[in-house]
Design an enzyme around this catalytic site. Structure first.
Site, PDB file in Angstrom:
ATOM      1  N   CYS A   1     103.811  -3.060  34.685  1.00 14.33           N
ATOM      2  CA  CYS A   1     104.344  -1.797  34.168  1.00 14.33           C
ATOM      3  C   CYS A   1     104.336  -0.786  35.314  1.00 14.33           C
ATOM      4  O   CYS A   1     104.028  -1.146  36.464  1.00 14.33           O
ATOM      5  CB  CYS A   1     103.546  -1.309  32.955  1.00 14.33           C
TER       6      CYS A   1
ATOM      7  N   ASN B   1     100.113   0.272  35.857  1.00 10.07           N
ATOM      8  CA  ASN B   1      99.062  -0.752  35.678  1.00 10.07           C
ATOM      9  C   ASN B   1      97.753  -0.153  35.139  1.00 10.07           C
ATOM     10  O   ASN B   1      96.667  -0.648  35.425  1.00 10.07           O
ATOM     11  CB  ASN B   1      98.808  -1.530  36.990  1.00 10.07           C
TER      12      ASN B   1
ATOM     13  N   CYS C   1      98.035   1.371  31.662  1.00  8.62           N
ATOM     14  CA  CYS C   1      98.210   1.468  30.201  1.00  8.62           C
ATOM     15  C   CYS C   1      98.720   0.150  29.618  1.00  8.62           C
ATOM     16  O   CYS C   1      97.964  -0.611  29.026  1.00  8.62           O
ATOM     17  CB  CYS C   1      99.153   2.607  29.839  1.00  8.62           C
ATOM     18  N   ARG C   2     100.018  -0.126  29.799  1.00  3.42           N
ATOM     19  CA  ARG C   2     100.622  -1.253  29.099  1.00  3.42           C
ATOM     20  C   ARG C   2     100.262  -2.624  29.679  1.00  3.42           C
ATOM     21  O   ARG C   2      99.885  -3.542  28.932  1.00  3.42           O
ATOM     22  CB  ARG C   2     102.152  -1.095  29.076  1.00  3.42           C
ATOM     23  N   SER C   3     100.404  -2.799  30.996  1.00  2.00           N
ATOM     24  CA  SER C   3     100.195  -4.150  31.536  1.00  2.00           C
ATOM     25  C   SER C   3      98.745  -4.621  31.488  1.00  2.00           C
ATOM     26  O   SER C   3      98.519  -5.824  31.294  1.00  2.00           O
ATOM     27  CB  SER C   3     100.801  -4.299  32.938  1.00  2.00           C
TER      28      SER C   3
ATOM     29  N   ASP D   1     106.266   3.570  27.382  1.00  2.00           N
ATOM     30  CA  ASP D   1     105.159   4.112  28.154  1.00  2.00           C
ATOM     31  C   ASP D   1     104.400   5.162  27.335  1.00  2.00           C
ATOM     32  O   ASP D   1     104.946   6.215  27.012  1.00  2.00           O
ATOM     33  CB  ASP D   1     105.766   4.750  29.413  1.00  2.00           C
TER      34      ASP D   1
END
Ligand code: 4NP
Length: 154
Positions: free
Chosen positions: A9, A12, A14-16, A124
């Site tokens: 993401c 690196n 939050c999402r990934s 995001d």
């Protein structure tokens, strides 16, 4: 055979990391951890070395999913080491394609393509006030990881 998957993401944090932790936890639970190498990385350099955002850590804790990773930025060699590189949104995918070397081995895919509910974009949540977007991200990552694994377990 070992398959290597990298979740990417923008930051690196939050999402990934959520995707990485969820995927690793799933292969652990299924007794497949010896068959999968799982990692995550950022498009950008801003948060290198940092733990995930506190809201991402809280969501993982709420679901009893361990995570000890630190942010790193994607490198050229990742495109030849990993079999699959997953982006979270279309911007990630176009950034990944523009960084991939010509002879890149990795398949670059949207993680959400494997969501059986068809919710393709993992948005995001970094600039959100609360943590609802993180919980939604967690649920999307879980469905899509299950969906991907169903297709790729022999
Ligand atoms: P992520 O969220 O890509 O899901 O880790 C973001 C984290 C940080 C920034 C952007 C997105 N940032 O611009 O610092």
């Amino acid at each position: 055979m070992t398959q290597k998957v990298l979740f990417v993401c923008l930051g690196n944090i939050c999402r990934s990391p959520i995707a990485e932790a969820v995927f690793q936890n799933l292969v652990n639970q299924k007794g497949l951890s010896n068959q999968w190498v799982v990692d995550s990385a950022a498009i950008g350099p801003w948060h290198v070395g940092k733990q995930p955002d506190h809201r991402a850590r809280q969501i993982l804790q709420n679901h009893n999913i361990p995570y000890n990773g630190r942010a790193r930025q994607i490198e050229k060699k990742d495109f030849n080491e990993f079999d699959f590189i997953f982006g979270m949104d279309e911007e990630n995918i176009s950034d990944l394609h523009s960084r991939a070397p010509k002879d890149s081995k990795a398949k670059i895919l949207l993680l959400g393509d494997f969501d059986p509910e068809g919710d393709k974009i993992i948005r995001d949540p970094y600039y959100d006030d609360g943590s609802e977007g993180f919980e939604k991200c967690y649920k999307q990552c879980l469905r899509a990881s299950e969906g991907f694994l169903k297709q790729h377990i022999n």
